[in-house]
Design an enzyme around this catalytic site. Sequence first.
Site, mmCIF file in Angstrom:
data_model
loop_
_atom_site.group_PDB
_atom_site.id
_atom_site.type_symbol
_atom_site.label_atom_id
_atom_site.label_comp_id
_atom_site.label_asym_id
_atom_site.label_seq_id
_atom_site.Cartn_x
_atom_site.Cartn_y
_atom_site.Cartn_z
ATOM 1 N N ARG A 117 -27.099 1.447 -6.011
ATOM 2 C CA ARG A 117 -26.184 0.831 -4.731
ATOM 3 C C ARG A 117 -25.403 2.227 -4.248
ATOM 4 N NH1 ARG A 117 -25.267 -2.740 -8.449
ATOM 5 N NH2 ARG A 117 -26.208 -1.559 -9.910
ATOM 6 N N THR A 118 -24.855 3.170 -4.679
ATOM 7 C CA THR A 118 -24.063 3.977 -4.234
ATOM 8 C C THR A 118 -25.027 4.910 -3.227
ATOM 9 O OG1 THR A 118 -22.663 4.139 -5.943
ATOM 10 C CG2 THR A 118 -22.486 5.857 -4.495
ATOM 11 N N LYS A 131 -36.929 24.597 -11.800
ATOM 12 C CA LYS A 131 -37.606 26.105 -11.757
ATOM 13 C C LYS A 131 -36.242 26.864 -12.170
ATOM 14 C CE LYS A 131 -40.906 25.717 -7.995
ATOM 15 N NZ LYS A 131 -41.075 26.122 -6.696
ATOM 16 N N ARG A 140 -22.916 13.177 -6.599
ATOM 17 C CA ARG A 140 -22.827 12.482 -7.777
ATOM 18 C C ARG A 140 -23.308 13.455 -8.693
ATOM 19 N NH1 ARG A 140 -24.157 6.673 -9.767
ATOM 20 N NH2 ARG A 140 -22.201 6.201 -8.733
ATOM 21 N N HIS A 194 -14.455 8.195 -8.625
ATOM 22 C CA HIS A 194 -15.346 7.602 -7.887
ATOM 23 C C HIS A 194 -14.754 6.688 -6.679
ATOM 24 C CE1 HIS A 194 -19.037 5.780 -6.546
ATOM 25 N NE2 HIS A 194 -19.361 5.180 -7.582
HETATM 26 C C1 NCD Z 1 -20.394 2.947 -11.522
HETATM 27 C C2 NCD Z 1 -20.790 4.390 -11.588
HETATM 28 O O1 NCD Z 1 -21.880 4.858 -11.708
HETATM 29 O O2 NCD Z 1 -19.830 4.833 -11.642
HETATM 30 N N1 NCD Z 1 -21.448 2.113 -10.703
HETATM 31 C C3 NCD Z 1 -21.242 2.354 -9.238
HETATM 32 O O3 NCD Z 1 -21.357 3.314 -8.608
HETATM 33 N N2 NCD Z 1 -20.919 1.077 -8.479
HETATM 34 C C4 NCD Z 1 -20.315 2.171 -12.777
HETATM 35 C C5 NCD Z 1 -21.201 2.139 -13.735
HETATM 36 O O4 NCD Z 1 -22.032 3.146 -13.998
HETATM 37 O O5 NCD Z 1 -20.956 1.331 -14.909
#
Ligand code: NCD
Length: 298
Positions: free
Chosen positions: A54-55, A82, A104, A132
């Site tokens: 989703r992100t 590499k 991320r 986050h």
């Molecule tokens: C979360 C994350 O990746 O921090 N999900 C998200 O981005 N909505 C929470 C999780 O991984 O449990």
Amino acid sequence: MKSLTTLRGMSRAAITELVEAAHGYARRVEEYRPGGSELEGRAVGLLFFEPSTRTRLSFELAARRLGADVLAFAPEGSSTEKGESLKDTATTIASIGADILVVRHPEPGIPDAVQDWTGAPVVNAGDGTHEHPTQALIDIVTLSRRFGRLDGLRMGIVGDILHSRVAGSLVHAMPALDVDLMLIGPEDFLPEDSGLGLEQSSDLDSRLSTLDVVYLLRVQTERGATVDSQYARRFGLDGARAARMKPDAVIMHPGPINRGVEISGEVADGPRSLILDQVGNGVATRMAVLAALQEGLR
Ligand code: NCD
């Protein structure tokens, strides 16, 4: 706004400005006129060094809906294999033409490092167990759409708080908006001292009927947490527990959910659940954040 890597110290006014902008984008999306030109001629780089559904997809759609091009990087199949360093990868993607970087990474602090290396605006899309911030903003947008206002709402974050970067951002944002926040989970999953003066408890059942918002978290086994057979019994939100919540209380979860562990399928799909509203508000909220960073680019 130069970058968005943390909500620590962000003022109520600054949060409210982003949330109001997100409401505007949400209306636009719902009226089927999402296209904007705020980011026309710009490119957004998505640097995801961890799994995401989703992100990553909602940042991509948000960028496209503002008219940006998207450079979607994944470590598999890239020069990371590499032996290229993270710093070299980040500066390369910025030099190709990414104006804004969405990062991320499993290590806390990497989004700030990427900002230092590249000089580009960076959005933290999750850095290890740290923060986050856009997820917490999405949750604020979702709650304000449901309740109209957040002041005085009583919210419990339930589960693996220690390993949750979502909780890491919520603990700053919610008190700034006068939400009465408490942390609930097994002793092993609660911070020894959050340093934020938040109430903590390991007894969900005694608190459940006092909460307006029950915010569930996944047990993050990839970060070393273990889930035993007692977890669902003590902390899982099933139909019987949900029935004891306040009449208007809601259930939230940042996803991905593990049905039968922290939440039953019945409750996840039930009328109190805002889980898919959160997902849906992700695009508008990220449009608001990207547009705010674009302001700073000029
Ligand atoms: C979360 C994350 O990746 O921090 N999900 C998200 O981005 N909505 C929470 C999780 O991984 O449990």
